[in-house]
Design a protein around this motif. Structure first.
Motif, PDB file in Angstrom:
ATOM      1  N   GLU A  57       0.840  -1.189   0.000  1.00 38.38           N
ATOM      2  CA  GLU A  57       0.000   0.000   0.000  1.00 38.38           C
ATOM      3  C   GLU A  57       0.875   1.238   0.000  1.00 38.38           C
ATOM      4  O   GLU A  57       1.860   1.318   0.723  1.00 38.38           O
ATOM      5  CB  GLU A  57      -0.894   0.006   1.249  1.00 38.38           C
ATOM      6  N   CYS A  59      -0.355   4.619   0.394  1.00 42.11           N
ATOM      7  CA  CYS A  59      -0.788   5.755   1.211  1.00 42.11           C
ATOM      8  C   CYS A  59      -0.440   5.626   2.696  1.00 42.11           C
ATOM      9  O   CYS A  59      -0.401   6.628   3.402  1.00 42.11           O
ATOM     10  CB  CYS A  59      -2.283   5.974   1.040  1.00 42.11           C
ATOM     11  N   ASN A  60      -0.239   4.424   3.174  1.00 37.97           N
ATOM     12  CA  ASN A  60       0.078   4.292   4.597  1.00 37.97           C
ATOM     13  C   ASN A  60       1.557   4.471   4.868  1.00 37.97           C
ATOM     14  O   ASN A  60       2.040   4.232   5.976  1.00 37.97           O
ATOM     15  CB  ASN A  60      -0.438   2.951   5.150  1.00 37.97           C
ATOM     16  N   PRO A  83       2.702   8.824   7.102  1.00 34.80           N
ATOM     17  CA  PRO A  83       1.977   8.503   5.868  1.00 34.80           C
ATOM     18  C   PRO A  83       2.731   9.005   4.652  1.00 34.80           C
ATOM     19  O   PRO A  83       3.646   9.816   4.762  1.00 34.80           O
ATOM     20  CB  PRO A  83       0.636   9.227   6.039  1.00 34.80           C
ATOM     21  N   CYS A  85       1.911  10.943   2.264  1.00 35.90           N
ATOM     22  CA  CYS A  85       1.745  12.332   1.834  1.00 35.90           C
ATOM     23  C   CYS A  85       1.798  13.280   3.024  1.00 35.90           C
ATOM     24  O   CYS A  85       1.306  12.959   4.101  1.00 35.90           O
ATOM     25  CB  CYS A  85       0.402  12.503   1.125  1.00 35.90           C
ATOM     26  N   THR A  90      -3.597  15.166  -0.432  1.00 38.77           N
ATOM     27  CA  THR A  90      -4.491  14.025  -0.536  1.00 38.77           C
ATOM     28  C   THR A  90      -3.759  12.892  -1.214  1.00 38.77           C
ATOM     29  O   THR A  90      -3.096  13.093  -2.230  1.00 38.77           O
ATOM     30  CB  THR A  90      -5.737  14.401  -1.369  1.00 38.77           C
ATOM     31  N   CYS A  91      -3.887  11.712  -0.632  1.00 40.66           N
ATOM     32  CA  CYS A  91      -3.187  10.566  -1.195  1.00 40.66           C
ATOM     33  C   CYS A  91      -4.106   9.810  -2.145  1.00 40.66           C
ATOM     34  O   CYS A  91      -5.266   9.567  -1.834  1.00 40.66           O
ATOM     35  CB  CYS A  91      -2.709   9.635  -0.082  1.00 40.66           C
ATOM     36  N   ASP A  92      -3.571   9.446  -3.288  1.00 42.57           N
ATOM     37  CA  ASP A  92      -4.324   8.649  -4.243  1.00 42.57           C
ATOM     38  C   ASP A  92      -3.659   7.289  -4.366  1.00 42.57           C
ATOM     39  O   ASP A  92      -2.581   7.168  -4.946  1.00 42.57           O
ATOM     40  CB  ASP A  92      -4.369   9.362  -5.599  1.00 42.57           C
ATOM     41  N   GLU A  93      -4.306   6.292  -3.772  1.00 43.93           N
ATOM     42  CA  GLU A  93      -3.708   4.956  -3.746  1.00 43.93           C
ATOM     43  C   GLU A  93      -3.561   4.385  -5.153  1.00 43.93           C
ATOM     44  O   GLU A  93      -2.584   3.718  -5.480  1.00 43.93           O
ATOM     45  CB  GLU A  93      -4.597   4.031  -2.900  1.00 43.93           C
ATOM     46  N   CYS A  98       0.710  11.744  -4.400  1.00 46.49           N
ATOM     47  CA  CYS A  98       0.140  12.735  -3.497  1.00 46.49           C
ATOM     48  C   CYS A  98      -0.356  13.909  -4.326  1.00 46.49           C
ATOM     49  O   CYS A  98       0.337  14.366  -5.230  1.00 46.49           O
ATOM     50  CB  CYS A  98       1.197  13.221  -2.507  1.00 46.49           C
TER      51      CYS A  98
END
Ligand SMILES: [Ca+2]
Ligand SMILES: [Ca+2]
Ligand SMILES: [Ca+2]
Ligand SMILES: [Ca+2]
Length: 154
Positions: A57, A59-60, A83, A85, A90-93, A98
């Motif tokens: 993942e 975004c984490n 995290p 970002c 805003t994080c876009d997985e 970011c």
């Protein structure tokens, strides 16, 4: 003849002499026993690089590899410290990226003009009545974002 014989004897000592038995020694190595070695002393599969700890993942945040850390799991891995970002982003997985607040919404008050901070011309992106072309009101504010306050106001 004698050279061939001694060669064969040498081979006999090292392994088996003959084509039929050539594959047998490999089977005796017992590769499964090494995997079952106890943790910590037998060299468990501990991480060397952070990439080995990734949970897939984005975004984490980036997982860390630090087998010496008491909080590390059995593979020597630790969760990300932060995290992926920074704050306000805003994080876009899906795209593993970011996005800045401007990418998400540069027009916070919805008046059709992006904020100056995001490269637009809305001098007050918290007030939908303030934007370029807005009627200049006598309110002590620059309503039309031309840099002058209450010029020609009504
Ligand atoms: Ca705006
Ligand atoms: Ca505005
Ligand atoms: Ca003005
Ligand atoms: Ca005004």
């Amino acid at each position: 003849m004698s050279i061939r014989l001694s060669l064969c004897l040498l081979l006999l000592v090292a392994s088996a002499c003959g084509d039929d038995d050539a594959t047998l020694p490999d089977d005796d190595a017992g590769p499964t026993e090494r995997v079952d070695a106890g943790p910590r002393d037998g060299g468990p599969p501990q991480c060397t690089f952070p990439s080995e700890c990734s949970d897939g993942e984005f975004c984490n945040g980036p997982e860390r590899c630090d087998p010496a850390d008491p909080n590390a799991d059995e593979n020597g891995c630790l969760p990300a410290a932060e995290p992926a970002c920074p704050d306000l982003f805003t994080c876009d997985e899906e795209s593993a990226s970011c996005r800045s607040p401007c990418d998400v919404s540069g027009d916070e008050d919805g008046d059709g003009f992006n904020s100056e901070a995001c490269g637009g011309f809305d001098c007050d992106d918290g007030d939908p009545d303030v934007h370029p072309g807005a009627p200049e009101r006598c309110n002590g504010m620059d309503d039309d974002c031309d840099g002058e306050i209450d010029e020609d106001c009504e």
